[in-house]
Design an enzyme around this catalytic site. Sequence first.
Site, mmCIF file in Angstrom:
data_model
loop_
_atom_site.group_PDB
_atom_site.id
_atom_site.type_symbol
_atom_site.label_atom_id
_atom_site.label_comp_id
_atom_site.label_asym_id
_atom_site.label_seq_id
_atom_site.Cartn_x
_atom_site.Cartn_y
_atom_site.Cartn_z
ATOM 1 N N ASP A 141 22.967 -44.573 -27.405
ATOM 2 C CA ASP A 141 23.217 -45.646 -26.436
ATOM 3 C C ASP A 141 22.814 -45.190 -25.043
ATOM 4 O OD1 ASP A 141 24.197 -47.793 -25.013
ATOM 5 O OD2 ASP A 141 26.300 -47.345 -25.368
ATOM 6 N N HIS B 139 18.970 -49.760 -20.967
ATOM 7 C CA HIS B 139 19.585 -49.181 -19.772
ATOM 8 C C HIS B 139 19.401 -47.669 -19.716
ATOM 9 C CE1 HIS B 139 23.456 -47.973 -21.781
ATOM 10 N NE2 HIS B 139 23.273 -49.075 -22.487
ATOM 11 N N GLU C 176 24.695 -50.315 -16.896
ATOM 12 C CA GLU C 176 25.198 -51.220 -17.933
ATOM 13 C C GLU C 176 26.622 -50.830 -18.295
ATOM 14 O OE1 GLU C 176 26.289 -52.740 -21.838
ATOM 15 O OE2 GLU C 176 26.113 -50.642 -21.284
ATOM 16 N N GLU C 177 26.884 -49.530 -18.297
ATOM 17 C CA GLU C 177 28.183 -49.022 -18.760
ATOM 18 C C GLU C 177 29.324 -49.338 -17.799
ATOM 19 O OE1 GLU C 177 28.444 -48.319 -21.669
ATOM 20 O OE2 GLU C 177 26.630 -47.353 -22.442
ATOM 21 N N ASP D 208 17.345 -56.995 -25.938
ATOM 22 C CA ASP D 208 18.099 -55.923 -25.292
ATOM 23 C C ASP D 208 18.842 -55.149 -26.386
ATOM 24 O OD1 ASP D 208 19.017 -54.499 -23.019
ATOM 25 O OD2 ASP D 208 20.819 -55.720 -22.839
ATOM 26 N N ASP E 281 21.359 -45.612 -17.944
ATOM 27 C CA ASP E 281 22.605 -44.875 -17.739
ATOM 28 C C ASP E 281 23.329 -44.584 -19.042
ATOM 29 O OD1 ASP E 281 22.890 -47.845 -17.567
ATOM 30 O OD2 ASP E 281 25.025 -47.366 -17.642
ATOM 31 N N HIS F 225 29.516 -43.454 -27.138
ATOM 32 C CA HIS F 225 30.680 -43.335 -26.233
ATOM 33 C C HIS F 225 31.710 -42.326 -26.727
ATOM 34 C CE1 HIS F 225 30.087 -47.409 -24.028
ATOM 35 N NE2 HIS F 225 28.947 -46.981 -24.528
HETATM 36 ZN ZN LIG Z 1 24.464 -49.508 -24.140
#
Ligand SMILES: [Zn+2]
Length: 598
Positions: free
Chosen positions: A218, A180, A252-253, A281, A182, A566
């Site tokens: 991520d 992803h 995705e987030e 993935d 984002d 995150h």
């Molecule tokens: Zn992720």
Amino acid sequence: MASWSDRERGEPAIFEASVKTRKLSLVTRALPLVLLCSLIGLLLRVYPGYVYDAGDLLSYVQAVVSDTADTCPQVAALAPSEHSSLLEELEEDYGTEAFRLKVFESLGGAIRIPTVAYDDLLPPGQDARWEIFSDLHAYLENRFPLIHSHLRKTSVNTYALVYHWQGTDDTLKPMLLTAHQDVVPIEPLTADEWVHPPFSGYYDGGKGEWIWGRGSCDDKPGLIGSLTTVETLLEKGFQPRRTVVLAYGIDEERGGISGATAIRNYLLETYDENAFSILVDEGGGYSVSDHVMMASPGVAEKGKFDVRMDITTPGGHSSIPPPHTSIGMLATIIKQLEAHPHSAHLRRESTYFQSLQCQAAHDPRVPASLRTLVKQATTNDKALDRLELVMAGRDRMFAPMCGTTQAVDIIHGGVKTNALPELAWLIVNHRLDAFSSIADLKARVIQTVTPVAKRFNLSVDAFGTLVGDLEPEDAYGQLRIFDAFGTALEPAPVTPMGESGPWQLLSGTIIGALESSNRTSYSGKKAFIAPGMSTGNTDTKHYWKLTKHIFRYGHMNRDDSYNGAHTVNEAVKAEGLLEVIRFFTRLILNGDESSLLE
Ligand SMILES: [Zn+2]
Ligand SMILES: *[C@@H]1O[C@H](CO)[C@@H](O)[C@H](O)[C@H]1NC(C)=O
Ligand SMILES: *[C@@H]1O[C@H](CO)[C@@H](O)[C@H](O)[C@H]1NC(C)=O
């Protein structure tokens, strides 16, 4: 990425201390002997004409016993043979200073474009905050020119990207690699706690050797790692036999509602259901300990259900209150819910149990007593119960991994101190165990809260159906239970393992990449695979129809992450990024020539 447990990251939760295994009963302990004797008896009966030498027989039986005792068989390292010299050449390039600096900068540049996915984004085209994704696309075009001249690029729902790399053999099902674009926002309060600014993409080569910034773990390594691999293969003139499709989501987030859903629709239309031989993935990674390396590709993902409960009661002045307001009733419901948590159970078919088997079989750090218990639990129910008790006590991931969880996360009610609250509501977040279903959960919620509703004379509308005998017009108030956002998600189908070709291909590729790494902390160590499960969800939750062979796996060492994803100080070890590329290279080359894939 969404809440991978420490276990999938490789946290050695089961290694910390030796476990006191209660002595198994005499019967249990005598069982192997009894089995052995009956096996000998059986063999003699089946082949009565053959005279066994006692020694022969014993070694045969021992072989059988130790074979079946291998509770987590591993595949051998897999490396391309047809393209072995190409791989050698690439591995050499990957070690050069020029390549390394270029790749670190590729990731740094991608981090400097803050493609933040906000929860409240309107669809693409209706919200200017998406426009930053165009900057990322321009950057990718510039950074990966061969991809943009050789592959067919399709923009889906404006900002999601799909690249099609045509293979020469159309009878081979394409391989699908996803990531992803984002990232999550940064918490403004923590902005000055970052060692290097959150969107700097700074490579501190020479000191810590980290690449800094939001998305460095991520999931921009997934994006830049896969693109770099394909670009490099193109530079070498590699022409795939098997078509490779790359797909990159944009939100995705926040559940993939604009990106992964659109990608899925596009891929189903263009390629059809089950059109892909394998899907890799983001997800679980690997860990390197003193003795072994363990990788945990995610083969399962929990379901999710946000249940909202509204209580409506008559309003009025607070000076003449009823004994219970809607808020008080709601509080009683919460108390009832928390007094009846879902129970977690250790099942032999679970990913958690299989992972324990693998760790017990291949990781020397597992204390002997626990190893014995884990092995016994494969056939002995008492041992299984005991193991459940032991793990529940020592592994905080046990309950989330082996059962449905509930968390009352949002509560609202009341507007004024002199007005009775006419409406109070809450949302309970559930993560569904792999062996349960939305229907089970609905039934369970109804069973838990209806006694409370009855006590307060509330009629109950549960998921559109009137429950109980109290009609709304005869009731004091109403309780309505419903899917808060219409996003209920069943647990993911478990990806086939064991003899399944794609599982073996991925496992062999991971083991090959790890055991051939130049990194000194890896050298001489054996790698093994233990399946993982995600307690959160990735974009793959939208991809179930594309293939049965879905793996949630990013080839990242947990020690290559400075502070996790995150959060503040997201940073990745630059060396780790090279491993990601080594993995993707081997995956594409293995997949291209292996008959393990359809
Ligand atoms: Zn992720
Ligand atoms: C690994 O070591 C070999 C031999 O020294 C070298 O040629 C290669 O560039 C190195 N590869 C990586 C990725 O470091
Ligand atoms: C509910 O109904 C019963 C009987 O109809 C009544 O006795 C009781 O007071 C009611 N309770 C509430 C909270 O309205």
